[in-house]
Design an enzyme around this catalytic site. Structure first.
Site, PDB file in Angstrom:
ATOM      1  N   LYS A   1       0.861  -1.194   0.000  1.00  0.00           N
ATOM      2  CA  LYS A   1       0.000   0.000   0.000  1.00  0.00           C
ATOM      3  C   LYS A   1       0.896   1.242   0.000  1.00  0.00           C
ATOM      4  CE  LYS A   1      -3.903   2.110   2.492  1.00  0.00           C
ATOM      5  NZ  LYS A   1      -4.810   1.992   3.664  1.00  0.00           N
TER       6      LYS A   1
ATOM      7  N   SER B   1      -9.793   2.034   2.746  1.00  0.00           N
ATOM      8  CA  SER B   1      -8.871   2.733   1.865  1.00  0.00           C
ATOM      9  C   SER B   1      -7.847   1.830   1.187  1.00  0.00           C
ATOM     10  CB  SER B   1      -8.124   3.795   2.668  1.00  0.00           C
ATOM     11  OG  SER B   1      -7.282   3.188   3.629  1.00  0.00           O
TER      12      SER B   1
ATOM     13  N   SER C   1     -10.077  -0.038   7.150  1.00  0.00           N
ATOM     14  CA  SER C   1      -9.468   0.058   5.824  1.00  0.00           C
ATOM     15  C   SER C   1      -8.736  -1.188   5.326  1.00  0.00           C
ATOM     16  CB  SER C   1      -8.502   1.249   5.776  1.00  0.00           C
ATOM     17  OG  SER C   1      -9.216   2.432   5.585  1.00  0.00           O
TER      18      SER C   1
END
Lengths: 98, 498, 499
Positions: B81, B156, B180
């Site tokens: 990420k 997210s 997330s």
């Protein structure tokens, strides 16, 4: 409580260093009111003598010993800066003294 | 080599590499090939670090050749990420304000991955500064859900979930502040873990809300998640909130498929009205499965969890408003308007106005408001108190049960664009994931089938007491095994879309 | 309006906020070195540069130093305390918030007694301490374009973050009342006493000229007898002991003028200018920032257990006042002499001079005499003259040995201030050798005798005390290099008078 006036919003934007357009100000004013209405209900919780929880872990007294560790390479650090001069970060002129 | 190396689990790939059936280089290349062929449909990757990844794979192959001891995930590819710093590799956090920033240091998670010979393929998309539940808040691209390209991949960590569900990598790192990791894993039909706060170092994780942020694995199987969790967790003296104590073996727990004697609590407040029919139906069915596996199931009330959304949307934006102050265009990243005339304040204002997207600005303003004079006690102060009450609820519940369960998210993946203009609707996706985040306890999301009405994946959230992450893995792997095969194997091959 | 006149109408209330850079090896929240004078931006890391993703870990020594300062200032050590974030944007602050302390500081409620000479003799003023807390320093700005070095009118600025993140202790007094016309002297005595105390604790270099000790002065005036206090100003950048006194007095005079002319004092931050001894208006409090303090989520609370605090307590050195009493006795100084030594900030300088071999009286003579005069001339503190105590000891030795006259010694002091080397080197370089052989002195002596017949007459009648003009003429002729004793005996010999 959850009314945010345009003046108050402008003040918040100034505190947060955000240049907002009139359209943005209008949009955020509406949205923030909706959000604040929904968060307002926490104020109904009787939590008078409850200890505020500022951390998810119950740790205390976490320290490091006073020992020097290597610093970063200056060239690598400065290579990421928008502007430099004489091995320093160059920033626009400052109007207000700290 | 006829078999497609991208179809295997991380555990299988590590074994194949160790047994010299395949090389790490071949595995890495196979994943890059698939990404290059198909990611234009998914748009999960922001940056491919091809040369470095292949270089790293080669080093693993040399170790294998010399019969050196290998880490359990040596040679296995991973999608990172873009919230994690990696030295010399662009790290944007999904924001224009960090475009082209190459950090001069590695996050502790990256350091651990490198030390364990995990191959980092590149950086994947996310909601800007991890604020969002659909990854649509990324300043760069809209990532799609591989189950249905018209739908969101969650957020997210939507780049991480989409990449793993698309078989671009068997492993991904996500971060979870209010859901997330768990929500994108749930809506993509895969596994996602938010470990106990403090077990995975936050050093190098670009902060959204410091008291909530926690990195964790996103994978297709529970065992892979356990393996990756063990690689990234551990005490870090660079993080003051790091816990200097280890959990019981997660991999061993993931091997226990038995739930006999285990007491499981169903959270009364999370479900019912307003929750998607298929989500509720699959959840109820999974409760039956848990019973069949030998668990005793009871209903548990967490009365203050009803306030979790309100508490979260005061605490997280407050911390964020302060954490994101440093993006001012002075030392790194974007600078706008520096024409020699404008003063420093004007340049900061313009840089932040152009560098941040609407959701980030919204939360900065909300947080600035909640912390400002005259409102602190009513908002931030009160939110911290109620957070304490939520944590107390969990403590009381765990005196009665071993773990708690709920659906991971009230709905399956929605259509792209559907909630973009309605922040509150977007926030509701985190209803079930917020309470454990606020309490700092570990939680996992594991797939429990497709919702009847839209054929989209549903996730089960399992929550354990702090430092008892292994219980989540035990329950999740039992459910996974009882379903006979991974849900993700039912996904249509993306290749058919090309 | 002059201060004495002002004090007939008004009463001042002063408050002092002192910032002390701790002399830890590494910074407050990271392992970067704190050494002064390094190349710009070479002592920086992700944490002190505030890079995305970086985290702070507190320096234990810095926290203990803060506790020790608190204990030495008679404070209570707070059992549960935390760091908080103070949020405001400024380019010298890498995170755009300062990690500081807010409502849970490490130490509270202490005091420091200072001795001040007044018209009614020496008087002790008790300065109460509100709090002692720990925070981090900011980076250093230099300004380019416009008037060199000034922020106003500059085209742009440059930032060096070496100083950013160095541990900084802030010591805040409660409002000090009842000082009247002694406000400036009390303020100066407080900072002097505080500096000596910090030095005895060995927690800081306390060098005001390098900025490791900095002072902000709060001041308000109210009409004599009024119960309500006036609006206060905060004067920043007060960076020498002399300036502390000056800043207080000049602000009293300024506010008195404003009030007397019927105006109102604006609550504001002012900036002190060392060169002119005056201050200029800065940010007014109306446009003051809202700092939005909240507990720092990246740092965990600090619990000061009684075992920990007691351990630090037993290690505390003697209070400077006690230590001074001992020194005064050892050195044979009267109370008055010692008080002057303290108020000039010369205790340590004398101690070091004595340690290097000089007698205490000689050390006092040099530091409080010639050197104090030179410091006043240069508008500097004694310690900022840059003279090493061991050189004063060496100088004294040269005088004792007769190798230097007092006059020559003064020239050596000039050489020391100009950093020309050790006293012996300066004697060589400046050719300051004492003339004591007959052949080189006699021509000047004979000329002086010839030029002063009336003096000669007096001396010959036995009035030896009349010799002065002849001796002076010889010294003048020899540019002060002549050995005075030798000259005297030669003159008497020439005049055939018994000495």
């Amino acid at each position: 409580m959850s009314k945010i006036t345009p003046e108050a919003l402008k003040h918040l934007a100034k505190l947060a260093r955000l240049e907002l357009t009139e359209a943005e100000l209008a949009m955020y004013a509406t949205q923030l009111e909706i959000i604040l209405d929904s968060v307002d209900k926490i104020r109904e919780v009787a939590a008078g003598d409850v200890k505020p929880m500022s951390h998810a872990v119950g740790l205390t007294n976490v320290f490091r010993e006073d020992v020097i560790r290597p610093s970063l390479d200056r060239a690598e650090v400065l290579s990421q800066a928008p502007a430099t001069e004489a091995n320093r970060f160059r920033v626009p002129r400052i109007l207000n003294e700290d | 080599m006829s078999e497609d190396l991208t179809t295997f689990s991380a555990q299988q790939l590590a074994a194949k590499i160790k047994n010299k059936d395949v090389t790490a280089s071949e595995v890495t290349q196979a994943h890059f090939d698939r990404i290059e062929k198909l990611d234009k449909k998914i748009e999960s990757f922001l940056y491919l670090d091809k040369a470095a990844a292949l270089e790293q794979a080669k080093r693993v192959d040399k170790k294998v050749a010399k019969n050196e001891t290998l880490s359990p995930l040596a040679g296995v590819p991973l999608a990172l990420k873009d919230v994690m710093t990696q030295r010399g590799v662009p790290t944007t956090c999904g924001s224009k304000i960090l475009e082209n920033w190459r950090p001069p240091y590695d996050s502790t998670v990256v350091k651990r991955l490198k030390e364990n010979d995990v191959i980092i393929l590149g950086k994947v998309n996310m909601d800007e500064f991890a604020m969002g539940s659909s990854t649509e808040n990324s300043a760069y691209q809209k990532t799609k859900n591989p189950w249905d390209l018209s739908r969101i991949p969650g957020g997210s960590s939507g780049g991480s979930s989409a990449a793993v569900a698309s078989f671009f990598a068997p492993l991904a790192i996500g971060t979870d502040t209010g859901g997330s990791i768990r929500q994108p894993a749930a809506v993509c039909g895969i596994v996602g873990t938010k470990p106990t706060y403090g077990t995975v170092s936050r050093y190098g994780l670009i902060a959204f809300a410091s008291s909530l942020d926690q990195a964790g694995p996103i994978t297709r199987s529970v065992m892979d998640a356990a393996l990756l969790n063990e690689v990234i967790a551990g005490y870090d003296p660079l993080d003051s909130t790091s816990i200097n104590q280890s959990t019981a073996s997660l991999v061993a727990a993931a091997n226990t498929k038995d739930l006999k004697g285990m007491k499981i609590g169903v959270i009364k407040e999370l479900g019912g009205e307003g929750w998607q029919e298929g989500v509720v139906a699959n959840f109820n069915q999974s409760i039956e499965t848990l019973k069949q596996l030998g668990a005793e199931v009871v209903e548990i009330s967490l009365p203050h969890s009803l306030y979790a959304l309100a508490v979260y949307y005061l605490i997280a934006p407050s911390e964020a408003s302060s954490n994101l102050a440093r993006f001012d265009g002075m030392r790194y990243g974007l600078r706008v308007g520096d024409n020699g005339e404008k003063d420093v304040e004007a340049v900061m204002n313009l840089t932040r106005a152009q560098g941040f997207g609407p959701e980030v600005k919204r939360r900065i303003i909300l947080g600035t408001y909640a912390l400002s004079t005259g409102y602190y006690d009513a908002y931030y102060g009160q939110a911290q108190k109620v957070r304490g009450l939520i944590a107390e609820d969990f403590k009381a519940a765990f005196e009665k049960v071993d773990v708690l369960v709920s659906p991971t998210s009230p709905t399956t993946a929605w259509k792209l664009g559907e909630r973009v203009d309605n922040p509150l609707a977007m926030y509701l996706a985190d209803l079930a994931t917020l309470p454990p985040s606020l309490a700092g306890v570990p939680a996992i999301s594991v797939p429990i089938g497709l919702a009847k009405e839209d054929q989209m994946p549903v996730g089960l959230q399992i929550i354990a007491p702090a430092m008892q992450d292994h219980k989540n893995y035990q329950v999740a792997s039992a459910i996974e095994a009882a379903q006979g095969g991974l849900l993700i194997d039912q996904i249509k091959d993306l290749a058919s879309l090309v | 309006m002059k201060i004495l006149e002002a004090m007939e109408k008004f009463d001042p209330i002063i408050g002092l906020e002192t910032h002390v850079e701790l002399s830890t090896n590494s910074k407050m929240f990271c392992g970067c070195s704190t050494e002064f004078g390094a190349e710009p931006n070479t002592q920086v890391c992700p944490t002190c540069l505030g890079l995305p993703g970086s985290l702070p870990v507190p320096n234990k020594t810095a926290i203990e130093s803060t506790f020790r300062i608190g204990l030495a200032l008679n404070c209570q050590i707070t059992e549960f305390s935390r760091f908080s974030r103070k949020n405001y944007f400024y380019p010298d602050m890498p995170k755009d918030f300062q990690t500081s302390q807010y409502d849970e500081p490490f130490c509270v409620n202490g005091y420091l007694d200072v001795l001040v000479p007044t018209d009614e003799g020496d008087k002790t003023f008790r300065v109460e301490i509100e709090r002692v807390h720990l925070e981090e320093d900011t980076g250093k700005l230099t300004h380019s374009g416009g008037v060199t070095g000034r922020i106003h009118g500059a085209d742009y600025s440059l930032v060096d973050y070496n100083r950013a993140g160095i541990a900084l202790v802030e010591i805040v007094t409660k409002p000090v009342l009842g000082t009247g016309k002694y406000a400036g002297i009390v303020a100066r005595a407080y900072v002097t006493e505080l500096r000596d105390l910090l030095r005895s604790l060995a927690v800081s270099d306390v060098r005001m000229e390098e900025g490791s000790l900095r002072c902000d002065v709060n001041l308000s005036l109210h009409p004599k007898g009024a119960s309500e206090w006036g609006k206060r100003t905060e004067t920043k950048n007060v960076n020498s002991l002399r300036s502390v006194e000056k800043a207080v007095n000049s602000e009293i005079e300024r506010q008195a003028d404003v009030l007397t002319e019927g105006g109102k004092v604006t609550q504001e931050t002012r900036h002190f200018h060392e060169d002119s001894g005056t201050s200029s208006s800065g940010r007014s409090k109306e446009e003051a920032e809202d700092y939005r303090y909240f507990p720092e989520p990246d740092l965990v609370p600090v619990i000061a257990t009684s075992a920990w605090v007691n351990e630090l307590k037993t290690d505390l050195p003697q209070a400077p006042s006690v230590e001074r009493k001992r020194l005064a006795q050892e050195w044979g100084f009267s109370d008055e002499e010692m008080r002057d030594v303290v108020s000039m900030g010369a205790t340590d300088l004398i101690a070091q001079t004595v340690a290097a071999g000089a007698t205490a009286q000689a050390a006092r003579k040099w530091w409080l005499g010639e050197l104090a005069r030179k410091a006043t001339e240069a508008e500097k503190d004694l310690s900022s003259l840059g003279i090493e105590p061991k050189h004063i000891s060496e100088l004294e030795q040269l005088v004792v040995e007769g190798k230097l006259t007092d006059k020559l010694a003064r020239q050596v002091l000039d050489g020391l201030i100009n950093k020309e080397g050790t006293p012996s080197e300066i004697v060589q370089k400046r050719n300051l050798v004492v003339m004591s052989d007959d052949s080189s002195l006699l021509p000047a002596i004979r000329a002086a005798i010839e030029a002063n017949p009336e003096v000669v007459a007096k001396v010959k009648t036995g009035k030896l005390q009349a010799l002065g003009p002849i001796l002076g003429a010889v010294m003048k002729e020899t540019q002060g290099k002549a050995d005075a004793g030798k000259v005297r005996s030669l003159v008497l010999k020439e005049l055939a008078v018994e000495g």
